[in-house]
Design a protein around this motif. Structure first.
Motif: not given
Length: 398
Positions: A117, A119, A202, A204, A247
């Motif tokens: 995870r 960004d 963002d 994932v 998320y």
């Protein structure tokens, strides 16, 4: 290279009408009878002034410059330019629900995995507007009204001393998607990656058990020029973890993917809106609008919009429809506890100020407001655009 015929993309009155959104009706106080005359005027002005802009405004928010359109002309023409680019480059509308369902499926079906995870740091500020225009030209965009419009926007940004994508405009999200298209395709093609999702900055990624660092290095190596990962926001999770991952407004339990709730950030945002609403009441003593704001937060609201046959209803029940019932009940209880504590606590400064301004009758009315009741009984308020605008004005720059 773009092969689609770009000459068919026009800023005609009909095409401009198609990009009008529900929020425009209350922001600019539009009326159904105005639309034809308004869009004809905008189309004519846009053509006669060579795709000019009227001017953008800026505000400083959390140490970042936010650009806003303060007139319907720029709002609709910039949105139309964004729509044209989305069509040309097949920029898909991001479906929050589809991404969460896909993430849930992977968590349920894969036995052994790792999650990365992260960004991208200072995302919009790190992408050059000039480089975006150059990229479009290398892809076959030349001498079109929307390219001229982009150059006019760039000149407006230059006047503000700003050279990167303007934060606050939806157009920037479209341009960033074009800029990261090759990067996204490259990440998805990696055989070690089971799932990849990027929403603006963002990211994932679900990957095979032992490839976390390998994948992170792969991302760093292939990020477009000017972009770097935010080390402080990079996290690793394992399939055996009992943690929750937040998320797109949802919270997913890694040990049980069925347990989906509202993310901590979104719960915090609702709490902040409560506090902002109460602070405004302390300033203006307008109990009627305070009550409307709390009803808006705790229940469901049907928006009455001109020229729209379909009803639009907003509220926790509709915004977080994928939540597991047991999890959302926990979330609603947390919100109710917070709400009630603000009303009755003797420790908080705002609580004491609030009760000094409230009559006994009004305090009783507020105590009757409940997130759990609003959710369970689908309490629906029907509001017009002007009232919605007034309700939301204190949350504008939260």
């Amino acid at each position: 290279m773009i092969k689609k015929d770009t000459t068919k993309f026009q800023y005609s009155p009909n095409q401009i009408r198609k990009v009008i959104r529900k929020s425009d009706f209350w922001k600019y106080k539009l009326d159904k009878d105005q639309l034809i005359t308004l869009t004809e005027s905008i189309a004519t002005e846009f053509a006669e002034n060579n795709s000019e802009t009227k001017g953008l405004e800026t505000i400083d928010f959390r140490h970042k410059k936010i650009f806003i359109t303060n007139n319907i002309y720029d709002t609709l023409t910039i949105r139309k330019t964004s729509e044209i680019l989305e069509s040309l480059f097949h920029v898909n509308s991001f479906s929050r629900e589809q991404e969460i369902l896909q993430l849930k499926y992977i968590l349920e079906t894969e036995k052994s995995f790792s999650i990365v995870r992260t960004d991208i740091k200072n995302f919009f500020e790190s992408i050059s507007f000039y480089k975006i225009i150059s990229l479009l030209q290398t892809k076959g965009i030349y001498n079109n009204s929307f390219l001229l419009h982009l150059n006019n926007i760039k000149r407006e940004l230059d006047n503000h001393g700003h050279t990167s994508l303007p934060r606050g405009l939806a157009l920037s999200s479209t341009l960033s998607e074009i800029y990261l298209e090759e990067f996204d395709n490259l990440i998805r093609s990696n055989r070690d990656i089971l799932y990849y999702s990027r929403y603006v900055d963002d990211i994932v990624i679900i990957t095979k058990e032992n490839s976390q660092k390998k994948i992170l290095d792969f991302i760093k190596l292939n990020l477009p020029e000017g972009l770097i990962l935010n080390r402080s926001k990079t996290r690793f999770y394992h399939s055996k973890s009992t943690e929750k991952i937040n998320y797109l407004g949802y919270s997913l339990d890694l040990s049980n993917a069925l347990k989906i709730g509202i993310s901590k950030n979104k719960l915090g945002k609702i709490k902040k809106r409560i506090i902002l609403s109460l602070k405004q009441f302390i300033k203006d003593s307008n109990f009627e609008i305070l009550l409307l704001r709390i009803k808006f937060l705790t229940g469901a609201t049907e928006l009455r919009i001109a020229d729209r046959a379909k009803k639009l209803v907003v509220g926790i029940k509709y915004q977080y429809a994928l939540c597991d019932e047991s999890e959302i009940q926990i979330n609603l209880k947390e919100l109710d506890n917070f709400w009630y504590s603000v009303l009755v606590s003797k420790k908080y400064y705002i609580s004491n100020k609030l009760r000094a301004k409230l009559t006994t009758e009004n305090l009783i009315k507020l105590k009757q407001m409940s997130f759990k009741s609003g959710y369970s009984f689908t309490i629906t308020n029907s509001l017009n655009p002007d009232t919605i605008s007034k309700i939301q004005e204190v949350w504008k720059y939260e």
